[in-house]
Design a protein around this motif. Sequence first.
Motif, PDB file in Angstrom:
ATOM      1  N   PRO A 173       0.835  -1.204   0.000  1.00  0.00           N
ATOM      2  CA  PRO A 173       0.000   0.000   0.000  1.00  0.00           C
ATOM      3  C   PRO A 173       0.870   1.253   0.000  1.00  0.00           C
ATOM      4  O   PRO A 173       1.830   1.338   0.773  1.00  0.00           O
ATOM      5  CB  PRO A 173      -0.785  -0.086   1.312  1.00  0.00           C
ATOM      6  N   THR A 174       0.558   2.196  -0.867  1.00  0.00           N
ATOM      7  CA  THR A 174       1.270   3.481  -0.897  1.00  0.00           C
ATOM      8  C   THR A 174       0.435   4.482  -1.695  1.00  0.00           C
ATOM      9  O   THR A 174      -0.249   4.102  -2.643  1.00  0.00           O
ATOM     10  CB  THR A 174       2.663   3.330  -1.550  1.00  0.00           C
ATOM     11  N   PRO A 175       0.489   5.782  -1.284  1.00  0.00           N
ATOM     12  CA  PRO A 175      -0.285   6.788  -2.014  1.00  0.00           C
ATOM     13  C   PRO A 175       0.106   6.853  -3.496  1.00  0.00           C
ATOM     14  O   PRO A 175      -0.671   7.280  -4.336  1.00  0.00           O
ATOM     15  CB  PRO A 175       0.065   8.103  -1.299  1.00  0.00           C
TER      16      PRO A 175
ATOM     17  N   GLU B 255       8.214   7.442   5.479  1.00  0.00           N
ATOM     18  CA  GLU B 255       8.098   7.909   4.090  1.00  0.00           C
ATOM     19  C   GLU B 255       7.982   6.729   3.133  1.00  0.00           C
ATOM     20  O   GLU B 255       7.870   6.919   1.932  1.00  0.00           O
ATOM     21  CB  GLU B 255       9.329   8.743   3.718  1.00  0.00           C
TER      22      GLU B 255
ATOM     23  N   SER C 277      -2.740   1.969  -4.256  1.00  0.00           N
ATOM     24  CA  SER C 277      -3.299   3.078  -3.471  1.00  0.00           C
ATOM     25  C   SER C 277      -4.788   2.846  -3.250  1.00  0.00           C
ATOM     26  O   SER C 277      -5.494   2.463  -4.186  1.00  0.00           O
ATOM     27  CB  SER C 277      -3.126   4.407  -4.218  1.00  0.00           C
ATOM     28  N   ILE C 278      -5.244   3.088  -2.005  1.00  0.00           N
ATOM     29  CA  ILE C 278      -6.693   2.983  -1.762  1.00  0.00           C
ATOM     30  C   ILE C 278      -7.351   4.346  -1.896  1.00  0.00           C
ATOM     31  O   ILE C 278      -8.553   4.477  -1.730  1.00  0.00           O
ATOM     32  CB  ILE C 278      -7.040   2.373  -0.385  1.00  0.00           C
ATOM     33  N   GLY C 279      -6.567   5.385  -2.201  1.00  0.00           N
ATOM     34  CA  GLY C 279      -7.176   6.708  -2.364  1.00  0.00           C
ATOM     35  C   GLY C 279      -6.139   7.805  -2.327  1.00  0.00           C
ATOM     36  O   GLY C 279      -5.012   7.588  -1.866  1.00  0.00           O
TER      37      GLY C 279
ATOM     38  N   TYR D 230      -4.905  10.252  -0.618  1.00  0.00           N
ATOM     39  CA  TYR D 230      -4.660  10.923   0.661  1.00  0.00           C
ATOM     40  C   TYR D 230      -3.504  10.155   1.287  1.00  0.00           C
ATOM     41  O   TYR D 230      -3.146   9.063   0.824  1.00  0.00           O
ATOM     42  CB  TYR D 230      -5.897  10.859   1.569  1.00  0.00           C
ATOM     43  N   VAL D 231      -2.908  10.716   2.322  1.00  0.00           N
ATOM     44  CA  VAL D 231      -1.738  10.056   2.917  1.00  0.00           C
ATOM     45  C   VAL D 231      -2.073   9.567   4.322  1.00  0.00           C
ATOM     46  O   VAL D 231      -2.584  10.334   5.145  1.00  0.00           O
ATOM     47  CB  VAL D 231      -0.529  11.021   2.985  1.00  0.00           C
ATOM     48  N   LEU D 232      -1.819   8.283   4.564  1.00  0.00           N
ATOM     49  CA  LEU D 232      -2.014   7.715   5.898  1.00  0.00           C
ATOM     50  C   LEU D 232      -0.657   7.640   6.592  1.00  0.00           C
ATOM     51  O   LEU D 232       0.380   7.830   5.959  1.00  0.00           O
ATOM     52  CB  LEU D 232      -2.611   6.308   5.769  1.00  0.00           C
TER      53      LEU D 232
ATOM     54  N   GLY E 122       0.551   4.940   7.781  1.00  0.00           N
ATOM     55  CA  GLY E 122       1.175   3.671   7.407  1.00  0.00           C
ATOM     56  C   GLY E 122       0.210   2.840   6.583  1.00  0.00           C
ATOM     57  O   GLY E 122      -0.949   3.188   6.417  1.00  0.00           O
ATOM     58  N   GLY E 123       0.684   1.734   6.088  1.00  0.00           N
ATOM     59  CA  GLY E 123      -0.111   0.908   5.189  1.00  0.00           C
ATOM     60  C   GLY E 123      -1.145   0.027   5.860  1.00  0.00           C
ATOM     61  O   GLY E 123      -1.986  -0.581   5.182  1.00  0.00           O
TER      62      GLY E 123
END
Length: 244
Positions: free
Chosen positions: A84-86, A113, A133-135, A137-139, A141-142
């Motif tokens: 998972p990553t933006p 990062e 990416s699920i969307g 925006y930045v979380l 963590g994954g």
Amino acid sequence: MRLDILSIFPEYFAPLDVSLIGKARERGTLDVRVHQLRDWAHDVHRTVDDTPYGGGPGMVMKPEVWGEAIDSVIGDGAPRMIVPTPSGRPFTQELAQELAAEPWLLFACGRYEGIDSRVMAEYGSRLRVDEVSIGDYVLAGGEVAVLVMVEAVGRLLPGVLGNAQSAVDDSFAPGSMQNLVEGPVYTKPPVWRGHEVPAVLLSGHHGKVARWRRDEALRRTVRNRPELAAALDPETLDKHDRKL
Ligand SMILES: O=C(OCc1ccccc1)c1cn[nH]c1
């Protein structure tokens, strides 16, 4: 399906013990194994990150720790690896269905990062590796992204959803719901606080109900997701009509 998850916060995955996913695990449909990434960090502080080459803020996750962890978890197997990553490819219902057909998934949860890019390069030569990416925006963590993907994929596995048909009718599902979101749903009572259920749904006329639902799905898609509606070619619209 076997799922391996590597994270420095394995406790994030306690929710996978409940509900649909929990039952699938009890039934043996899903074999979920969560691993503490720090178990493969051998210094006294079990360090998993370091400063980024080229400078800049934040920290990057070290390749050595990830390499030892992944080697230990997969042995000479070849799961499909999801990171998972933006900056990844969009997670969609279509990708969920593709992943639901995989016998073994490995989720790598990045923090800070992100993970040193050489990790994906190293395993990309041997495994199918997708950054997802699920969307936009930045979380932090994954982990939360993995929970989203595991739920979306898990509910598509045979026997997990009570009614297999409902997955076919999902919003976005390839086929008749491609690029469409679902319309409104109703249940008893027929009148609630003066609000009536649309009469067609009480009519027992399945053809009319199906057409009404398609029209409502189109209406909501145009209102909430104009970019999807634009992708609806006349053929799709027509197919809806023909299907009914
Ligand atoms: O923030 C996300 O993942 C965690 C992550 C991974 C790598 C670097 C920063 C953050 C994310 C957002 N949409 N899809 C995933």
